[in-house]
Design an enzyme around this catalytic site. Structure first.
Site, PDB file in Angstrom:
ATOM      1  N   SER A 142       0.918  -1.143   0.028  1.00 56.77           N
ATOM      2  CA  SER A 142      -0.114   0.179  -0.012  1.00 56.77           C
ATOM      3  C   SER A 142       0.858   1.424   0.066  1.00 56.77           C
ATOM      4  O   SER A 142       1.654   1.482  -0.982  1.00 56.77           O
ATOM      5  CB  SER A 142      -0.843  -0.090   0.958  1.00 56.77           C
ATOM      6  OG  SER A 142      -1.875   1.167   0.950  1.00 56.77           O
ATOM      7  N   ASP A 299      -2.453   6.204  -4.473  1.00 57.32           N
ATOM      8  CA  ASP A 299      -1.312   5.683  -3.641  1.00 57.32           C
ATOM      9  C   ASP A 299      -0.873   4.521  -4.562  1.00 57.32           C
ATOM     10  O   ASP A 299      -1.362   4.184  -5.436  1.00 57.32           O
ATOM     11  CB  ASP A 299      -1.761   5.054  -2.344  1.00 57.32           C
ATOM     12  CG  ASP A 299      -2.745   3.897  -2.186  1.00 57.32           C
ATOM     13  OD1 ASP A 299      -3.354   3.863  -3.323  1.00 57.32           O
ATOM     14  OD2 ASP A 299      -2.742   3.372  -1.169  1.00 57.32           O
ATOM     15  N   ASP A 301      -0.740   1.137  -4.822  1.00 53.82           N
ATOM     16  CA  ASP A 301      -1.692   0.222  -5.475  1.00 53.82           C
ATOM     17  C   ASP A 301      -2.990   0.621  -5.816  1.00 53.82           C
ATOM     18  O   ASP A 301      -4.161   0.000  -6.079  1.00 53.82           O
ATOM     19  CB  ASP A 301      -2.051  -1.060  -4.555  1.00 53.82           C
ATOM     20  CG  ASP A 301      -2.555  -0.450  -3.099  1.00 53.82           C
ATOM     21  OD1 ASP A 301      -2.298   0.574  -2.737  1.00 53.82           O
ATOM     22  OD2 ASP A 301      -3.304  -1.454  -2.479  1.00 53.82           O
ATOM     23  N   ASP A 303      -5.803   2.073  -4.611  1.00 51.83           N
ATOM     24  CA  ASP A 303      -6.827   1.941  -4.090  1.00 51.83           C
ATOM     25  C   ASP A 303      -7.451   3.245  -3.189  1.00 51.83           C
ATOM     26  O   ASP A 303      -8.296   3.147  -2.367  1.00 51.83           O
ATOM     27  CB  ASP A 303      -6.989   0.343  -2.809  1.00 51.83           C
ATOM     28  CG  ASP A 303      -5.939   0.588  -1.870  1.00 51.83           C
ATOM     29  OD1 ASP A 303      -4.971   1.593  -1.771  1.00 51.83           O
ATOM     30  OD2 ASP A 303      -5.909  -0.255  -1.012  1.00 51.83           O
TER      31      ASP A 303
END
Length: 570
Positions: A142, A299, A301, A303
């Protein structure tokens, strides 16, 4: 025992050329050896997450393989021919870890579907459901610093794996030897044999189609002249976000050049986190150069998404709570006007997310649902609605940590759909002579000024983890009577699942699963929430202050922060 494990790794023919030099360099450093080998990375509901490196307490192909062997054993008990979808973001070792997991699954008779390029977390959740897989793996850490990587495990519903399933997988992992009990084949061999397949482009196209279906004012961006700066923070969002924005009619997009291409070292910011101003600074500078209306930052990834909006001659960063409330209000207003509001609509938020959203929701006849922190609980709520044939009741879900979801096509937060809706919202308010900032001020004028802040206190290493546990235990032993000059009138302890009202002395049960969270309600109308992070070595403290004016709310929040630091001895 940890020294024996260290010597065993030294003697093992390690495939990753980076590992042996690292082990050699710590030969005389007992503390470093202990930190890497005294414990194993724990497989929890968020899978694995840790510093990249050598050892059982590090992210490397061996800990990834062992975890995947446990997952494979668990799945083979559930189904004769299970399948798993895999994706990965821009982290260092991303491809190596994804291919290591795929090789273990294939060797154990589990069919693998893997993206042939880096794709966001929501695209992994979508693939699990679209391909009817029994599990999913997302290689990501993340928004953590570059030294980290991780491995998020998903169930067949596209949600992050349940606690029960994660515990079952962890039991399999603990009963296996990291070297001797792991079956694996080379990735290329699995591809050639057909046990590993690349995910078809049609799945990605279907994902994009489902994102676009969440639009509540289709066409509003076309010809709106919205001027945008976007940064994917060297992550996976670049292509998906720009694709969707182009599809809805936004052409004027300037991408931050230093943060455009995938780079697991994140050279422009130590924390690739859209919550942190430093990560957005290059984007803010570019906004001032171009006169952009809006800054979007996803960010690594993709999400989560953070934004800054034009405010006079400057740009204002909005919090996750503010954006979540604005999106909820925008969606409810648009669907009410269009006559598309479902019967008995609901929205879902985590317990650390602003209660202002509840007030906004109720004004539209929408029922709020509170869940534990972690987006999987929002995803599980959508699943429960789906199982009753009521999925359309779900309007929106969000967490204060910049995670948002509209629609049930995925079961995790999705910065791609959130980016689309944020731009749509900005274009709509501009079309009626208003702005996102003005709408937020209208909301505060109606319900009062809410100010939310979060402090994160890091506790690195084994000693840090032990200190975190001791601090939480100490808070539970002592009766906390005041924080920042405000008296504690109620305590919600999610570990004991009890609420205590100190004004009446009564206790009531909390109808949510147990969690290591303490919520202090204060006589000044504020609250303080303390919990260890589930994915990082941190204790997080959330402050919610409500007042008549922004200045009064900020003064109160600062007092609460000082009081919380005193409580924790920091």
């Amino acid at each position: 025992m940890y020294k024996e494990a260290y010597e065993r790794w030294l003697a093992f023919p390690l495939e990753d050329a980076d590992l042996l030099p690292e082990l050699e360099n710590i030969r005389e450093n007992d503390e470093e050896i202990r930190d890497r080998f005294a414990v194993n990375l724990e497989f929890g509901t968020a899978g694995l997450r840790g510093v990249i490196g050598a050892g059982t307490n590090r992210m490397n192909i061996y800990t990834v393989r062992q975890a995947t062997q446990g997952l494979a054993a668990y799945l083979k008990e559930q189904k004769a021919e299970p399948s798993v979808a895999i994706s990965y973001d821009s982290r260092n070792k991303n491809v190596a870890f994804a291919e290591a997991a795929a090789g273990v699954l294939a060797a154990n008779g589990v069919k693998v579907y893997i993206y042939d390029t880096l794709m966001p977390t929501p695209a992994l959740s979508f693939a699990v459901r679209a391909l009817h897989c029994d599990a999913g793996i997302m290689v990501t850490a993340s928004h953590n610093p570059a030294k980290y990587n991780g491995y998020k495990a998903y169930g067949p519903d596209g949600c992050q794996m349940t606690t029960e399933s994660a515990d079952a997988v962890y039991a399999k992992i603990q009963n296996s030897d990291i070297f001797d009990d792991v079956k694996h084949i080379p990735f290329a061999e699995g591809l050639a044999a057909g046990s590993i397949s690349y995910i078809e482009p049609s799945v990605i196209a279907d994902y994009y189609d489902n994102v676009k279906k969440q639009s509540v004012r289709p066409g509003v961006c076309e010809g709106a002249g919205l001027k945008l700066v976007y940064t994917p923070l060297n992550g996976t969002g670049n292509l998906p976000v720009r694709h969707i924005l182009k599809e809805i009619g936004i052409d004027d997009i300037t991408v931050v050049p230093e943060q455009e291409m995938p780079d697991g070292n994140f050279p422009t910011c130590p924390y690739p986190n859209p919550e942190i101003r430093e990560a957005l600074q290059l984007g803010l500078d570019l906004c001032k150069q171009t006169g952009a209306d809006l800054l979007l930052a996803t960010d690594p990834d993709a999400d989560r998404v953070g934004i800054a909006v034009k405010d006079g001659d400057d740009y204002k960063l909005l919090t996750g709570n503010e954006v979540g409330v604005l999106l909820l209000d925008y969606i409810c207003q648009a669907r009410t006007e269009a006559g598309t509001m479902p019967k008995d609509p609901v929205y879902v938020r985590s317990i650390v997310t602003t209660s202002l959203a509840d007030e906004v929701a109720k004004s539209y006849g929408v029922t709020p649902i509170k869940v534990l922190t972690g987006f999987k609980y929002i995803g599980e709520t959508v699943l429960h609605l789906e199982q009753k044939g009521e999925e359309e009741r779900f309007l929106f879900g969000f967490e204060e940590s910049y995670g948002y979801l509209a629609g049930g096509y995925v079961r995790d937060k999705d910065a791609v759909v959130a980016s689309m809706l944020i731009c749509e919202m900005a274009a709509y308010y501009a079309s009626i002579g208003s702005s996102i900032i003005e709408q937020l001020q209208r909301i505060y004028g109606t319900y009062g000024t809410y100010l939310h802040k979060v402090d994160s206190f890091e506790f690195e290493g084994l000693a840090g983890m032990e200190l975190m546990k001791a601090l939480m235990a100490s808070l539970r032993r002592e009766k906390i009577e005041e924080i920042g000059g405000c008296a504690v009138v109620m305590l919600e302890d999610y570990a004991t699942q009890m609420t205590t009202d100190f004004t009446t002395g009564t206790q009531t049960a909390i109808d949510l699963p147990a969690a290591n969270v303490l919520i202090y309600h204060l006589d000044c109308g504020a609250s303080v929430i303390i919990r260890p992070s589930g994915t990082e070595p941190k204790i997080k403290v959330y402050y919610a202050a409500k007042a008549d004016t922004p200045a009064a709310a900020e003064t109160l929040q600062k007092k609460l922060a000082e009081g919380a630091r005193d409580l924790l001895g920091l």
